[in-house]
Write a protein that holds these residues in place. Structure first.
Motif, mmCIF file in Angstrom:
data_model
loop_
_atom_site.group_PDB
_atom_site.id
_atom_site.type_symbol
_atom_site.label_atom_id
_atom_site.label_comp_id
_atom_site.label_asym_id
_atom_site.label_seq_id
_atom_site.Cartn_x
_atom_site.Cartn_y
_atom_site.Cartn_z
ATOM 1 N N ASP A 69 -12.031 -60.051 25.346
ATOM 2 C CA ASP A 69 -13.073 -59.894 26.364
ATOM 3 C C ASP A 69 -14.333 -59.381 25.685
ATOM 4 N N GLN A 70 -15.329 -60.253 25.592
ATOM 5 C CA GLN A 70 -16.538 -59.889 24.852
ATOM 6 C C GLN A 70 -17.309 -58.765 25.534
ATOM 7 N N VAL A 71 -17.216 -58.653 26.861
ATOM 8 C CA VAL A 71 -17.924 -57.580 27.571
ATOM 9 C C VAL A 71 -17.352 -56.222 27.173
ATOM 10 N N HIS A 72 -16.021 -56.131 27.161
ATOM 11 C CA HIS A 72 -15.364 -54.876 26.788
ATOM 12 C C HIS A 72 -15.719 -54.465 25.368
ATOM 13 N N PHE A 73 -15.568 -55.403 24.425
ATOM 14 C CA PHE A 73 -15.782 -55.042 23.024
ATOM 15 C C PHE A 73 -17.257 -54.939 22.666
ATOM 16 N N ARG A 74 -18.110 -55.555 23.447
ATOM 17 C CA ARG A 74 -19.540 -55.347 23.230
ATOM 18 C C ARG A 74 -19.874 -53.871 23.498
ATOM 19 N N GLY A 75 -19.250 -53.300 24.544
ATOM 20 C CA GLY A 75 -19.460 -51.890 24.837
ATOM 21 C C GLY A 75 -18.925 -50.987 23.735
ATOM 22 N N VAL A 76 -17.741 -51.332 23.213
ATOM 23 C CA VAL A 76 -17.145 -50.539 22.124
ATOM 24 C C VAL A 76 -18.022 -50.586 20.885
ATOM 25 N N LEU A 77 -18.463 -51.798 20.512
ATOM 26 C CA LEU A 77 -19.273 -51.969 19.305
ATOM 27 C C LEU A 77 -20.660 -51.352 19.458
ATOM 28 N N ARG A 78 -21.158 -51.336 20.682
ATOM 29 C CA ARG A 78 -22.475 -50.742 20.912
ATOM 30 C C ARG A 78 -22.465 -49.262 20.557
ATOM 31 N N GLN A 79 -21.361 -48.592 20.864
ATOM 32 C CA GLN A 79 -21.239 -47.175 20.524
ATOM 33 C C GLN A 79 -21.303 -46.957 19.016
ATOM 34 N N MET A 80 -20.843 -47.949 18.274
ATOM 35 C CA MET A 80 -20.813 -47.847 16.810
ATOM 36 C C MET A 80 -22.101 -48.352 16.168
ATOM 37 N N GLY A 81 -22.977 -48.935 16.975
ATOM 38 C CA GLY A 81 -24.171 -49.557 16.410
ATOM 39 C C GLY A 81 -23.852 -50.852 15.702
ATOM 40 N N MET A 82 -22.765 -51.522 16.116
ATOM 41 C CA MET A 82 -22.325 -52.750 15.430
ATOM 42 C C MET A 82 -22.146 -53.912 16.402
ATOM 43 N N GLU A 83 -22.905 -53.905 17.470
ATOM 44 C CA GLU A 83 -22.822 -54.965 18.466
ATOM 45 C C GLU A 83 -23.113 -56.341 17.856
ATOM 46 N N TYR A 84 -23.874 -56.358 16.776
ATOM 47 C CA TYR A 84 -24.257 -57.612 16.117
ATOM 48 C C TYR A 84 -23.052 -58.389 15.578
ATOM 49 N N LEU A 85 -21.898 -57.747 15.447
ATOM 50 C CA LEU A 85 -20.720 -58.450 14.944
ATOM 51 C C LEU A 85 -20.292 -59.585 15.870
ATOM 52 N N LEU A 86 -20.762 -59.550 17.113
ATOM 53 C CA LEU A 86 -20.420 -60.608 18.061
ATOM 54 C C LEU A 86 -21.443 -61.745 18.060
ATOM 55 N N ASN A 87 -22.528 -61.572 17.336
ATOM 56 C CA ASN A 87 -23.583 -62.594 17.325
ATOM 57 C C ASN A 87 -23.080 -64.002 16.965
ATOM 58 N N PRO A 88 -22.184 -64.149 15.966
ATOM 59 C CA PRO A 88 -21.758 -65.512 15.604
ATOM 60 C C PRO A 88 -21.122 -66.278 16.749
ATOM 61 N N PHE A 89 -20.451 -65.568 17.667
ATOM 62 C CA PHE A 89 -19.738 -66.256 18.738
ATOM 63 C C PHE A 89 -20.690 -66.931 19.721
ATOM 64 N N PHE A 90 -21.799 -66.265 20.065
ATOM 65 C CA PHE A 90 -22.696 -66.892 21.032
ATOM 66 C C PHE A 90 -23.861 -67.617 20.365
ATOM 67 N N LEU A 137 -11.335 -54.848 15.030
ATOM 68 C CA LEU A 137 -12.732 -54.583 14.667
ATOM 69 C C LEU A 137 -12.951 -54.816 13.175
ATOM 70 N N ASP A 138 -11.940 -54.472 12.376
ATOM 71 C CA ASP A 138 -12.012 -54.731 10.934
ATOM 72 C C ASP A 138 -12.082 -56.233 10.678
ATOM 73 N N MET A 139 -11.348 -57.023 11.478
ATOM 74 C CA MET A 139 -11.376 -58.473 11.359
ATOM 75 C C MET A 139 -12.783 -59.000 11.635
ATOM 76 N N LEU A 140 -13.428 -58.501 12.690
ATOM 77 C CA LEU A 140 -14.793 -58.931 13.011
ATOM 78 C C LEU A 140 -15.752 -58.609 11.864
ATOM 79 N N ALA A 141 -15.597 -57.411 11.294
ATOM 80 C CA ALA A 141 -16.469 -57.004 10.190
ATOM 81 C C ALA A 141 -16.213 -57.856 8.947
ATOM 82 N N PHE A 142 -14.950 -58.242 8.728
ATOM 83 C CA PHE A 142 -14.589 -59.079 7.586
ATOM 84 C C PHE A 142 -15.213 -60.476 7.713
#
Length: 292
Positions: free
Chosen positions: A93-114, A158-163
């Motif tokens: 669920d991109q909405v859920h994990f966008r919120g999680v990543l936003r807290q880390m300052g890493m929301e950009y990890l989802l950029n490739p998907f959209f 999250l490590d997978m997304l960063a990888f």
């Protein structure tokens, strides 16, 4: 209910299977038709034989190939009789994990998907072993039912997304398997449908455009994709109908049917229910109910 595991001011909440779902190294061959979904997806091909059709692209997969998918783009794996098919799929669920990543300052990890919609990366040798180890670790944590393991399951994801992110940003070229003449012609059919699916498409028209016998086109399309040309066309139209309703629930069903290429609203409603299991009116009401 599990308590959240947190440190400092940041917290990663517990999750449900609808927010993060891993299907690890499956070797069954279910008959999956063209479909779409709101979740983002990571698909990894371990081995065997498979053509993966996403939108107007046919990917001839090799072991180590990984695809990032937006989800809403029509897609389908085409497997082959007497051939193995091993893959791992991960939906989230991109909405859920966008919120999680936003807290880390890493929301950009989802950029490739959209931004890329669908993007294929080919891992080989050491990198192939590394990405497979990441999936294995995720699966091991998923199998354990304690709170810490579920927390580590999310961290492994999250490590997978960063990888994966650097491979997308650098737009690394991958070595795709060469397409046969038959597959190239099917690619042309899909590309034509993608550009003209709202129009009245006929087999005679396709034959004239591609300078090939319409009977030959029917035969090779079914061989490569597993469905008929018109089955694909109808799935493409219904997928677009779902997207149009998400964007504008004020559209009437009649307006929508003409917009996506159906001559008769009754035919549209029949095909919509056959493919989705519900009427377009019901689907529209469900979308409206979800809106704030």
């Amino acid at each position: 209910m599990r308590k959240n595991v947190s440190g400092g001011s940041m917290s990663i909440p517990s999750i449900t299977s609808t927010q993060l779902s891993l299907s690890y190294c499956r070797n069954t061959k279910p008959d999956i038709n063209f479909h779409s979904h709101e979740e983002y997806e990571i698909y990894y091909f371990h081995g065997g034989e498979c053509n993966y059709i996403i939108g107007d692209q046919i990917h001839i997969l090799s072991p180590g190939d990984l695809i990032l998918m937006h989800g809403l783009t029509l897609h389908r794996p085409k497997t082959f009789e007497n051939k193995e098919y091993h893959r791992t799929t991960l939906h989230f669920d991109q909405v859920h994990f966008r919120g999680v990543l936003r807290q880390m300052g890493m929301e950009y990890l989802l950029n490739p998907f959209f931004s890329l919609q669908s993007y294929r990366i080919s891992f080989r040798d050491v990198k192939k072993e590394e990405v497979e180890q990441l999936f294995l670790s995720m699966n091991q944590f998923k199998q354990m039912d304690d709170a810490i393991s579920q927390y580590r399951f999310q961290l492994a994801f999250l490590d997978m997304l960063a990888f994966l992110y650097p491979y997308c940003q650098e737009s690394l070229a991958y070595n795709s398997e060469p397409q046969s003449e038959k597959e190239k012609n099917v690619q042309k059919i899909i590309t034509f449908i993608e550009s003209h699916y709202k129009e009245d498409i006929t087999l005679d028209q396709l034959g004239e455009v591609l300078f090939l016998s319409k009977y030959y086109l029917v035969k090779i399309f079914k061989e490569v994709t597993g469905v008929t040309i018109f089955n694909y066309l109808f799935h493409r139209r219904i997928n677009q109908a779902k997207i149009e309703l998400l964007m504008n629930t004020k559209l009437s069903i009649t307006e929508l049917s003409y917009l996506i290429g159906f001559k008769h609203p009754s035919h549209f409603s029949k095909v919509f229910k056959e493919i989705t299991g519900v009427t377009p009116e019901h689907y529209k009401e469900v979308i409206k109910a979800k809106m704030p």
